[in-house]
Write a protein that holds these residues in place. Structure first.
Motif, short mmCIF file in Angstrom:
data_model
loop_
_atom_site.label_atom_id
_atom_site.label_comp_id
_atom_site.label_asym_id
_atom_site.label_seq_id
_atom_site.Cartn_x
_atom_site.Cartn_y
_atom_site.Cartn_z
N THR A 1 13.22 -31.52 137.67
CA THR A 1 13.41 -32.95 137.95
C THR A 1 13.89 -33.15 139.38
N VAL B 1 9.68 -40.20 137.69
CA VAL B 1 9.55 -38.81 137.22
C VAL B 1 9.87 -38.74 135.72
N GLU C 1 11.03 -32.47 141.80
CA GLU C 1 10.06 -33.57 141.81
C GLU C 1 10.58 -34.76 142.59
N ILE C 2 11.86 -35.06 142.41
CA ILE C 2 12.46 -36.18 143.15
C ILE C 2 12.40 -35.92 144.64
N ARG D 1 8.84 -36.01 146.25
CA ARG D 1 8.33 -37.38 146.30
C ARG D 1 9.13 -38.23 147.29
N ARG E 1 7.04 -40.12 133.64
CA ARG E 1 5.83 -39.29 133.60
C ARG E 1 6.07 -37.96 132.91
N TYR E 2 7.31 -37.41 133.07
CA TYR E 2 7.62 -36.10 132.49
C TYR E 2 8.88 -36.18 131.63
#
Length: 404
Positions: A262, A250, A265-266, A269, A253-254
């Motif tokens: 964050t 992550v 996203e973690i 995924r 990519r970001y």
């Protein structure tokens, strides 16, 4: 008007795999009922579960953090919905019955006490020598006896396959494949004598899908809640094989992404990685096993819905991390210790004076022998929400903890 039927509504969806549970071949219910013209047996079970009192109570029952901690932490209800969503994804991918899978996922936590595992530990101690307390067995008691909604029967009168999945989603409870560390809870043994559930055989793939979805949901979301509670930090995830690799992905990519996004996203995924691993691993295991029917699944001799060895180790590592840093954090342990005392206090009061229980629970309690009375009190207490248990404690005692 033309007759509306299940077939006309297309409720069967795409063809099921040959090893899935077929509602048309259900073993039926303890109390026979006419079939619904518009719902399958498993859709009917799901609807009964969702409309039950026990389902509504889940919204005020603790997952890890009690309600006072904040509005964004999981409750038993939000956890149950998350488990159901993951389980349906597995059912769809493997061509299982989605409605049965969802029903088992939605009912799997019915028997949990107020204050999560703290309440269960307290009731286990209180019921020592009186038949014990097991949340899975309590779930069965709720759906077969304690829900009082229907004129023709106690409980929800669920189909065999739903009850089988509820009781055995973690594996057989008797025979060579049962976990020797856990005996057969008395409520399950008693019901099995009345309506045999095949306790020595494995449950359906639908039940296995619900069970592994529970593991995926709490392994991910307890990390999320631990981060929100400030018990762990994002940097702490670096030590974990699965979450750490996702964190690095992550950030690459970001770069510069804020902490809230964050974390999200973690977590998303994290779930996706486990779900994809289960689908690939389970598909291969099913193919290799040669199962061609639900009876083959029950006699397969092992769980077929599973993770890969590498993912199993990553999950075990995450669990060890959660125990060390979240579940056994001093702040959490202090509150849960107080919660256990609340449950033990209430149990002692109700056993010594059953008339202090609510209406419908106290009426015939004074005439019960000691064991039956303790089971009645355990039934009453386990059905309480966190908020109701605390309110009862304040009503009955001069001093009550705030659980903060």
């Amino acid at each position: 008007m033309a007759e509306v039927t299940i077939g006309a509504l297309g409720l069967g969806r795409e063809p099921l795999a040959p090893f899935a549970c077929d509602f048309r071949r259900s073993r039926g219910r303890l109390v026979p009922e006419p079939e619904s013209p518009t719902r399958t047996a498993f859709q009917r079970d799901r609807d009964r579960i969702v409309h039950s009192s026990a389902f509504r109570r889940l919204k005020h029952k603790t997952q890890v953090f009690i309600a006072y901690e904040g509005d964004h932490y999981r409750t038993r209800l939000t956890h149950t919905i998350e488990v159901s969503q993951i389980a349906r994804a597995f059912a769809r991918a493997l061509r299982l019955d989605e409605d049965l899978t969802e029903a088992i996922a939605l009912v799997h936590d019915f028997g949990h006490t107020p204050f999560g595992h703290a309440g269960e530990r307290a009731l286990e101690r209180c019921m020592d020598g009186a038949g014990g307390f097991d949340h899975n067995a309590q779930s069965l008691r709720i759906v077969t006896a304690l829900e009082r909604r229907y004129a023709a029967f106690d409980g929800l009168n669920l189909a065999f396959e739903t009850l089988e999945g509820l009781v055995k989603h973690n594996g057989p409870l008797a025979g060579p494949h049962a976990d020797p560390a856990h005996g057969l809870p008395r409520p399950i043994a008693d019901f099995d004598a009345l309506f045999p559930l095949g306790l020595d055989r494995f449950a359906s793939l639908e039940a296995q899908a619900a069970a592994i979805s529970d593991d995926i949901a709490y392994n991910t979301h307890d990390l999320d809640d631990g981060l929100r509670a400030g018990l762990i930090g994002i940097e702490d995830l670096e030590a974990l094989d699965l979450a750490g690799s996702i964190l690095r992905e992550v950030r690459a990519r970001y770069p510069g992404l804020d902490a809230s996004r964050t974390i999200h996203e973690i977590m998303r995924r994290h779930i996706t990685a486990m779900v994809e691993d289960v689908i690939a691993t389970s598909g291969a295991a099913i193919a290799a096993s040669g199962v061609r029917s639900i009876e083959d699944v029950r006699d397969a001799g092992r769980t077929l819905i599973d993770v890969s060895p590498a993912m199993r180790e990553a999950i075990a590592q995450t669990r060890r991390f959660l125990f060390a840093n979240v579940y056994r954090a001093p702040r959490v342990m202090a509150v849960m210790g107080q919660a256990e005392q609340v449950v033990e206090d209430l149990f002692a009061v109700y056993v010594s004076n059953p008339q202090k229980m609510g209406a419908g629970w106290r009426d015939d309690a004074p005439a019960m022998d000691g064991l039956r009375l303790k089971r009645r009190v355990a039934d009453y207490l386990s059905g309480m929400t966190d908020t109701y248990a605390l309110a009862e404690h304040r009503r009955l005692f001069d001093v009550s903890p705030e659980l903060r």
